[in-house]
Enzyme design. Structure first.
Site, mmCIF file in Angstrom:
data_model
loop_
_atom_site.group_PDB
_atom_site.id
_atom_site.type_symbol
_atom_site.label_atom_id
_atom_site.label_comp_id
_atom_site.label_asym_id
_atom_site.label_seq_id
_atom_site.Cartn_x
_atom_site.Cartn_y
_atom_site.Cartn_z
ATOM 1 N N ASN A 87 0.592 -1.244 -0.012
ATOM 2 C CA ASN A 87 0.080 0.150 -0.227
ATOM 3 C C ASN A 87 0.976 1.276 -0.152
ATOM 4 O OD1 ASN A 87 -2.223 -1.830 0.217
ATOM 5 N ND2 ASN A 87 -2.605 -1.517 2.332
ATOM 6 N N HIS A 104 5.716 -0.371 -2.999
ATOM 7 C CA HIS A 104 5.171 0.166 -4.000
ATOM 8 C C HIS A 104 5.302 1.667 -4.012
ATOM 9 C CE1 HIS A 104 2.901 -3.883 -5.156
ATOM 10 N NE2 HIS A 104 4.297 -3.613 -5.565
ATOM 11 N N GLY A 170 -5.164 -9.104 3.305
ATOM 12 C CA GLY A 170 -5.793 -8.177 2.418
ATOM 13 C C GLY A 170 -5.205 -7.918 1.010
ATOM 14 N N THR A 171 -4.541 -9.089 0.354
ATOM 15 C CA THR A 171 -3.804 -9.023 -0.927
ATOM 16 C C THR A 171 -4.121 -10.120 -2.002
ATOM 17 O OG1 THR A 171 -1.789 -8.805 -2.275
ATOM 18 C CG2 THR A 171 -1.651 -9.876 0.039
ATOM 19 N N SER A 172 -4.571 -9.893 -3.102
ATOM 20 C CA SER A 172 -5.004 -10.834 -4.107
ATOM 21 C C SER A 172 -3.816 -11.629 -4.384
ATOM 22 C CB SER A 172 -5.869 -10.035 -5.152
ATOM 23 O OG SER A 172 -5.012 -9.225 -5.837
HETATM 24 P P1 OAD Z 1 -6.274 -6.257 -4.791
HETATM 25 O O1 OAD Z 1 -7.348 -5.116 -4.990
HETATM 26 O O2 OAD Z 1 -5.756 -7.104 -5.866
HETATM 27 O O3 OAD Z 1 -6.644 -7.172 -3.560
HETATM 28 C C1 OAD Z 1 -7.400 -6.857 -2.556
HETATM 29 C C2 OAD Z 1 -7.616 -7.943 -1.659
HETATM 30 O O4 OAD Z 1 -8.128 -7.730 -0.459
HETATM 31 C C3 OAD Z 1 -8.286 -9.020 -2.160
HETATM 32 O O5 OAD Z 1 -7.920 -10.361 -1.968
HETATM 33 C C4 OAD Z 1 -9.848 -8.908 -1.142
HETATM 34 O O6 OAD Z 1 -10.410 -10.177 -1.155
HETATM 35 C C5 OAD Z 1 -9.309 -8.545 0.007
HETATM 36 N N1 OAD Z 1 -10.248 -7.397 0.504
HETATM 37 C C6 OAD Z 1 -11.048 -6.771 0.293
HETATM 38 N N2 OAD Z 1 -11.544 -6.198 1.589
HETATM 39 C C7 OAD Z 1 -10.979 -6.866 2.349
HETATM 40 C C8 OAD Z 1 -11.068 -6.257 4.141
HETATM 41 N N3 OAD Z 1 -12.114 -5.456 4.392
HETATM 42 N N4 OAD Z 1 -10.101 -6.863 4.729
HETATM 43 C C9 OAD Z 1 -9.110 -7.717 4.173
HETATM 44 N N5 OAD Z 1 -9.096 -8.075 2.996
HETATM 45 C C10 OAD Z 1 -9.986 -7.429 1.945
HETATM 46 O O7 OAD Z 1 -5.170 -5.341 -4.083
HETATM 47 P P2 OAD Z 1 -3.264 -5.739 -3.852
HETATM 48 O O8 OAD Z 1 -3.137 -7.122 -3.621
HETATM 49 O O9 OAD Z 1 -3.213 -5.018 -2.622
HETATM 50 O O10 OAD Z 1 0.138 -1.609 -7.334
HETATM 51 O O11 OAD Z 1 -2.796 -5.202 -5.233
HETATM 52 C C11 OAD Z 1 -1.371 -5.313 -5.326
HETATM 53 C C12 OAD Z 1 -0.990 -4.287 -6.138
HETATM 54 O O12 OAD Z 1 -1.842 -4.040 -7.619
HETATM 55 C C13 OAD Z 1 -1.041 -2.707 -5.820
HETATM 56 O O13 OAD Z 1 -0.079 -2.429 -4.686
HETATM 57 C C14 OAD Z 1 -1.151 -1.989 -6.692
HETATM 58 C C15 OAD Z 1 -2.099 -2.836 -7.668
HETATM 59 O O14 OAD Z 1 -1.916 -2.403 -8.935
HETATM 60 C C16 OAD Z 1 0.336 -0.475 -7.845
HETATM 61 O O15 OAD Z 1 -0.253 0.191 -8.257
HETATM 62 C C17 OAD Z 1 1.815 -0.612 -8.175
#
Ligand code: OAD
Length: 227
Positions: A87, A104, A170-172
């Protein structure tokens, strides 16, 4: 003290009102990542890229850390906690976490387009085209865009290799190299994954806590501290 290493993503900040990227209603549904988060986009249309990050920054000033961020900060009473976050918000720091590594970049910082080592705290939410570094070059968001190297990666790998406990919140796990960090844990290290939707974690003995970050971190704390 045991070393507890946590990898976080956009989901940990969702309950603070920040949108994730790939969920329904996520940012990448409204924007094409190639239009706003690549060096090519910045070269082609800096107005659009700058507006995108100005909007994110303005929203960040209206948000507060949630129970998930605060719970992770509280774990510092019991563990040597290191947060590795994808984040770009500062909600972990504002919740009181002392060791936060941003993979990032950071939304509240900007850097020179001519010299990546010239990094500044931005005063307020707005970066303007025409704002320059001390050498006179345009400033850009201090964000690691797609296609750019992740300078904090070596430090992150070293932390994960030393982890006694590893937690993912909380990361996909779609974006590499961050998504590969899990594989640097030793085989005997317990792994906990907090997410309402199970991300693709293929490893023996993973404990899935299928909750939002606030409730999930609370559960994790109880599991880790039970006698
Ligand atoms: P994603 O949007 O890909 O994934 C979000 C994750 O959080 C999913 O697995 C959801 O199920 C989960 N989620 C949603 N609400 C939640 C909650 N309240 N509590 C816990 N989990 C929850 O986001 P990231 O994996 O962070 O990079 O994405 C990685 C990177 O892709 C980011 O840093 C960004 C993006 O493009 C850049 O912009 C360079």
């Amino acid at each position: 003290m045991k070393k507890l290493v946590v990898l976080t993503g956009a989901g940990v900040s969702q309950e603070s009102g920040l949108r994730t990227f790939r969920d329904m209603g996520g940012l990448w549904e409204e924007y094409d990542v190639m239009d706003v988060a690549t060096p090519e986009a910045w070269a082609r249309n800096p107005e659009l890229v700058n507006r995108f990050y100005n909007d994110r920054r303005r929203q960040l000033y209206e948000c507060e850390p949630n129970a998930g961020h605060r719970g992770l900060a509280e774990l510092e009473k019991y563990f040597d906690v290191h947060i590795i976050t994808q984040n770009v918000d500062d909600l972990h720091e504002r919740a009181g976490s002392n060791k936060v590594l941003h993979l990032h970049g950071e939304l509240k910082k900007v850097r020179s387009t001519a010299n990546p080592n010239l990094v500044y705290e931005l005063d307020g939410w707005e970066l303007k085209l025409g704002d320059t570094c001390e050498k006179g070059s345009q400033l850009r968001p201090h964000i690691v865009w797609f296609g750019e190297a992740v300078p904090a990666m070596d430090e992150a790998i070293e932390l994960v290799e030393q982890a006694d406990i590893f937690v993912v919140v909380g990361t996909s796990l779609n974006v590499y190299p961050a998504a590969g960090l899990l594989h640097y844990t030793h085989d005997d290290v317990p792994v906990y994954v907090i997410d309402p939707e199970r991300p693709p974690v293929y490893r023996d003995g993973v404990v899935f806590i299928e909750e939002k970050a606030g409730a999930g971190v609370d559960k994790l704390k109880k599991m880790l501290l039970q006698p």
